[in-house]
Design an enzyme around this catalytic site. Structure first.
Site, short mmCIF file in Angstrom:
data_model
loop_
_atom_site.label_atom_id
_atom_site.label_comp_id
_atom_site.label_asym_id
_atom_site.label_seq_id
_atom_site.Cartn_x
_atom_site.Cartn_y
_atom_site.Cartn_z
CE LYS A 183 33.17 77.42 53.40
NZ LYS A 183 34.15 78.39 52.84
NE ARG A 196 30.44 87.81 47.84
CZ ARG A 196 31.14 87.77 48.98
NH1 ARG A 196 30.68 87.06 50.00
NH2 ARG A 196 32.27 88.43 49.10
CD GLU A 218 27.70 88.30 51.53
OE1 GLU A 218 26.78 88.40 52.38
OE2 GLU A 218 28.08 87.20 51.06
CE LYS A 250 26.49 85.39 61.19
NZ LYS A 250 27.27 84.68 60.17
#
Length: 544
Positions: free
Chosen positions: A204, A266, A351, A510
């Site tokens: 994205k 998702r 998630e 991350k």
């Protein structure tokens, strides 16, 4: 205690659980010959049998009281109307609009013309590639499509194309690269022809570290095998919203397929993220997939709660997590084509609902998402079913199967279904000590030998399962199955009062990885972390 756990509906269920904890599924079936009829129903091409669960009519009634206490019907309407129910990101969660038909108003305008526009662009592109109108720089038709993404940009499209492989065309083979481990992209590209390979880069933001690393390696591979910088535009397309970075990579803006901030990763396979599905199967079958999901959407929005498949499945899952203390849930598809379904559902459920604070930021005092795991039958039977049958913990399980095989051959599917049906019966009934003794005696065993072996041959039973059946794994039924689980997750989130549409827990690791990446290449020992992390970083540096 929180308002939820103090609420009358919750307290009534807690009291009722003490009664049901001593219930016997064998006895429940013996006492009611119509139990299957009462605790099963169909919707959108699927059949759900939840009769082999530790529930009674009173259980279901109390669970529905909990759902109404949480104002579930109103939340379902808010979801479909496009209200900004993803409060932490101030967004709607409108994956249902991606397969819908009626107008949906977000920020004062109808999003459906844009949705249809992207689908039409996908169709033109997919059919041009499949028909040979769009070709590589050397003039040859494309033979391979490599989707480069991670998380929702990989798991959904990969799962669907694997599940529906017989509906594809042998002349265009899909491949999926998600892991930043170089082994995956190297092994995927080995044997491919750069002149006939099309790449889809799905990100994205077009800044996802793992995806961009793989995309750059694919670009270098392509250029090293005869492609030019100008040819990048013919062999790479993007699913993204970042025009600047996409064009900087060398992809034409006309080959960029966008989507919206109200599409979570998702939940995105229904959007342009599903481009590899459209390429592999054709757009007609992609639209059939959407139609199956839409049928489940309509059922979820319109059916009464007690005959609402996502509601019932969600409430049963919550019943075990919150009142029996189960911590994991097995998903067991008895069809090899669905071998990626458990991995897909791991992201969808964990998630979404793996949260420790509620919508108001309060730490919850009740369990939320269980650990989701599973493998296809019959492989799982020869791996972990021992624990399901005779282990010390209760693991509720969903058994999923088609009545017809995509590949009918000999007695294979009959054998598969026989095992599928036998396992739920065995988990329910078990084998009593008397039954085991009679069986061993009939085999000629007696005395001390029988006494020694007998405890090992007893199965406690009373292990709960839900069964989902469909005619066959095909686009419409698969679409309905995926939407069923999407809505199940939403049902549970409403009752737990959590936001299933954000994923802040993904971010911390991350960010730390970005810092450590630089340290792995820097001179000298790492010292800025804890002793364990410093030691591990320095070991890696010494042995790279």
């Amino acid at each position: 205690m929180s308002r939820l756990t103090q609420s009358p509906a919750w307290q009534a269920l807690a009291a009722h659980q003490r009664q049901m904890a001593g219930a016997s599924l064998r006895e429940l079936f013996r006492e009611d010959a119509r139990r299957f009829e009462k605790f099963s129903f169909s919707a959108a091409g699927l059949v759900l049998d939840y009769s082999k669960n530790l529930v009674s009519g009173e259980t279901l009634s109390l669970l529905l009281d909990l759902a109404r206490q949480a104002q579930l019907p109103a939340w379902i309407e808010r979801l479909f109307r496009g209200e900004k129910i993803n409060a932490s990101e101030d967004r709607a969660a409108l994956h249902t609009a991606l397969r819908g038909e009626a107008p949906v108003i977000v920020d004062s305008h109808d999003v459906m013309p844009e949705v249809r526009g992207v689908l039409d662009r996908m169709e033109r592109f997919a059919e041009a590639v499949r028909g040979g109108e769009l070709r590589g720089h050397a003039g040859h038709p494309f033979t391979d499509v490599v989707n480069i993404g991670i998380g929702g940009s990989d798991l959904g499209p990969c799962m669907v194309t694997e599940a529906l492989k017989p509906f594809g065309t042998p002349s265009l083979k899909p491949h999926f690269v998600s892991n930043v481990d170089g082994s995956q992209i190297v092994q995927t590209l080995n044997g491919l022809n750069a002149e006939t390979t099309l790449f889809i880069v799905a990100s994205k933001t077009f800044t996802t570290q793992e995806t961009l690393a793989n995309a750059r390696s694919a670009r270098e591979w392509f250029l090293a095998r005869g492609g030019s910088e100008a040819d990048i535009a013919r062999h790479f397309v993007a699913v993204s919203t970042n025009r600047e970075e996409v064009t900087k990579f060398g992809i034409l803006e006309s080959n960029m397929f966008g989507f919206w901030d109200w599409v979570g990763g998702r939940y995105s396979l229904w959007s342009a993220v599903g481009l590899p599905i459209a390429l592999a199967l054709g757009m007609n079958r992609f639209r059939d997939l959407l139609a199956g999901a839409r049928a489940m959407d309509e059922h979820f929005r319109g059916a009464p709660l007690e005959q609402n498949m996502p509601v019932v499945l969600g409430l049963i899952g919550l019943w075990y997590v919150n009142f029996f203390g189960t911590r994991s849930h097995a998903v067991l598809p008895y069809d090899q084509s669905l071998h990626r379904l458990p991995a897909y559902l791991q992201q969808l459920e964990m998630e979404s609902n793996g949260k420790r604070v509620d919508r108001d930021g309060n730490v919850v005092d009740y369990a939320t998402a269980p650990v989701i795991w599973g493998e296809p039958g019959t492989n799982g039977q020869h791996a972990f079913f021992q624990l399901l049958h005779q282990g010390t913990q209760m693991v509720p399980a969903d058994f999923i199967a088609p009545c017809r095989s995509q590949h009918p051959i000999g007695e294979h599917h009959a054998m598969l279904l026989a095992n599928f049906l036998a396992q739920t019966e065995a988990l329910m009934n078990g084998k009593t000590e008397d039954e085991a003794r009679a069986e061993l005696t009939a085999q000629g065993l007696g005395g001390e030998a029988l006494a020694k072996l007998l405890p090992h041959k007893v199965f406690p039973g009373n292990r709960p399962t839900s069964t989902i059946l469909m005619g066959a794994v095909e686009p419409r039924t698969l679409g309905a199955l995926i939407a069923l689980y999407e809505h199940k997750v939403f049902v549970q989130s409403v009752i737990w009062n959590i936001n299933p549409f954000d994923q802040w827990g993904v971010e911390l690791g991350k960010k730390l990885a970005g810092k450590i990446l630089g340290e792995l290449s820097a001179q000298g020992a790492a010292t800025s972390h804890d002793a364990s992390s410093n030691g591990l970083i320095n070991f890696c540096k010494a042995h790279r």
